[in-house]
Design an enzyme around this catalytic site. Structure first.
Site, PDB file in Angstrom:
ATOM      1  N   HIS A  31      37.933  24.522  36.100  1.00  0.00           N
ATOM      2  CA  HIS A  31      39.288  24.750  36.625  1.00  0.00           C
ATOM      3  C   HIS A  31      40.240  24.798  35.421  1.00  0.00           C
ATOM      4  CE1 HIS A  31      42.463  23.533  39.861  1.00  0.00           C
ATOM      5  NE2 HIS A  31      43.098  23.964  38.790  1.00  0.00           N
ATOM      6  N   CYS A  60      46.382  28.426  37.810  1.00  0.00           N
ATOM      7  CA  CYS A  60      45.090  28.078  37.196  1.00  0.00           C
ATOM      8  C   CYS A  60      44.021  29.092  37.617  1.00  0.00           C
ATOM      9  CB  CYS A  60      44.637  26.688  37.637  1.00  0.00           C
ATOM     10  SG  CYS A  60      45.783  25.364  37.198  1.00  0.00           S
ATOM     11  N   THR A  73      37.076  23.364  44.281  1.00  0.00           N
ATOM     12  CA  THR A  73      38.333  22.992  43.630  1.00  0.00           C
ATOM     13  C   THR A  73      39.483  23.398  44.545  1.00  0.00           C
ATOM     14  OG1 THR A  73      39.493  22.916  41.511  1.00  0.00           O
ATOM     15  CG2 THR A  73      38.755  25.086  42.217  1.00  0.00           C
TER      16      THR A  73
END
Lengths: 162, 292
Positions: free
Chosen positions: A46, A29, A23
């Site tokens: 995520h 995040c 990711t």
């Protein structure tokens, strides 16, 4: 070798040894990485926001967006691949949850994400064996499915492992 | 080369940037006004054949998922909205600038446009919570343009990211802007402002570019807009950025003078930003591929 690329609010898992689960550019995040040693499966979600109550409809269509629905969704996905439904014996690693330069921590989404993720993990009696959370830099996360090695990188800061 | 000489080189590079197309300039001017006629937007687009073709490609792209093909520019403009039309015109007119690989910031090609688009969407959403009168369309347009100075400075900052971050970590620099100034005698907000002046952009947009990291220094009549872009830029960085300057700026908490934002509302803005970004990014990337 192929990459399983996860965008914001996405989750996925692989047990193909040549795969990398990846990711890009986590800011506030948090990437929750779950590894099942028994089946040699690697999963990642995520997470963008702590709580799904701000938009329950969104949580139905994209559960990975929120900490309180994303980890459950990832566990369900990994269960389909032969893993324990409650994550028994899993190795957990966490990355992300960065913040802007602000001594008052006004926009504390990163911290709130971290706390929400840990709260859900505790529900499953899971704790992270390694984490790289907070601070003021973005992180790209790659997990090598064959070795379980978690590599982080950030522009201008190079690469490191957790 | 000393700081003054570097600054001169940067200012010379700004003068060499091509001017915007007349249609892009006019559309930016229109979208920065609080009250304008959509017919004027349509007329401006109609006189630019290349822009017309691109708008039709975008609106008919898979990302918008329309059942029936849109063939009239009137419908395309109505469907996309004036601010998206202005952004596409800007992106087309200055494509080389916005799509440039940000080598000086270790950012890939398209990173600047992605950050600008996220900022624009977030600034538009933040503007809705303004306690004074602020056009959300204007905030969107200002967001698209706010970081254009990085496209200039990137050429002069190659191989500096690691040292810049080291300076910040060791408190020798207060943020990335001060690192830029220490090396070049100019930062990306001032470089962007100089470019905005050369492009003769409306003053409100010039101010948003110049002061988006120091909103308290903006003239009072533009502060609400500048704070909206400031917050938009920060929320965009928090949602992910593949550049070395990501999150290396300060939040000015005086934004509370203009915006009444609670944590739940900030979360909603983040959600909206990511969702709209996915839609627009999908449509615009498809259109870029098709236009190559």
């Amino acid at each position: 070798m192929s990459n399983l690329i996860l965008g914001v609010g996405e989750f996925g898992a692989s047990k193909t040894p040549t795969d990398t689960v990846k990711t890009f550019a986590l800011g506030s995040c948090v990437a929750v990485i779950l590894m099942c040693p028994k089946t040699r499966t690697v999963g990642m979600v995520h997470v963008a926001l702590p709580e799904s109550k701000i938009n329950p409809e969104k949580a139905m269509t994209r559960p990975g967006y929120f900490a309180d629905t994303g980890i459950d969704a990832l566990l369900r996905e990994m269960t389909k691949m032969g893993c324990d439904p409650r994550g028994k014996g899993f190795i957990v690693k966490l990355a992300g949850g960065a913040k802007i330069m602000d001594p008052n921590n006004t926009f504390n989404i990163g911290k709130r994400n971290e706390l929400a993720v840990k709260k859900i993990l505790w529900k499953y009696a899971l704790g992270a064996v390694a984490e790289d959370l907070g601070a003021t830099y973005s992180r790209t996360v790659s997990v090598d499915v064959s070795t379980g090695k978690v590599t982080l990188s950030s522009p201008g800061r190079g690469e490191w492992n957790i | 080369m000393n700081q003054q000489e570097m600054r001169e080189k940067v200012l010379m590079a700004i003068q060499e940037v091509p001017l915007l197309s007349p249609s892009a300039t006019r559309l930016l001017e229109l979208s920065s006004q609080s009250d304008y006629d959509i017919d004027e937007v349509i007329e401006t687009v109609k006189f630019d054949a290349a822009l017309t073709a691109r708008l039709l490609k975008v609106v008919n792209s898979v990302a918008y998922g329309l059942v029936h093909e849109v063939t009239s520019i009137e419908r395309a403009v109505t469907y996309l909205g004036e601010r998206v039309v202005a952004s596409i015109a800007l992106g087309e007119s200055a494509k080389a600038l916005f799509n440039k690989e940000l080598k000086g910031y270790e950012g890939p090609k398209g990173e600047l446009w992605a950050h600008d688009l996220r900022t624009a969407i977030a600034a538009r959403e933040v503007a809705r919570f303004c306690t004074t009168d602020l056009s959300s369309d204007l905030a969107f347009t200002a967001g698209i343009l706010h970081a254009v100075g990085k496209a200039i400075l990137t050429e002069f900052l190659e191989d500096t990211s690691h040292a810049m971050l080291g300076d910040i970590d060791s408190h020798d620099a207060t943020d990335y802007l001060s690192g830029e100034r220490a090396r070049l005698g100019i930062d990306h907000t001032e470089a962007g402002y100089e470019l905005a002046c050369a492009w003769k952009l409306p003053v409100a947009l010039q101010m948003a570019i110049r002061y988006h990291h120091a909103p308290a220094e903006a003239p009072a009549e533009h502060q609400a807009l500048v704070y909206a872009v400031h917050l938009g830029c920060i929320l965009a960085m928090m949602s992910g950025s593949q550049a070395s300057d990501a999150l290396q700026y300060h939040l000015d908490k005086q934004y509370t003078d203009y915006f009444d934002l609670k944590p739940e509302q900030i979360a909603m803005i983040v959600l909206e930003m990511n969702e709209t970004f996915s839609t627009l990014q999908g449509a615009l990337s498809e259109f870029k591929e098709n236009s190559q």
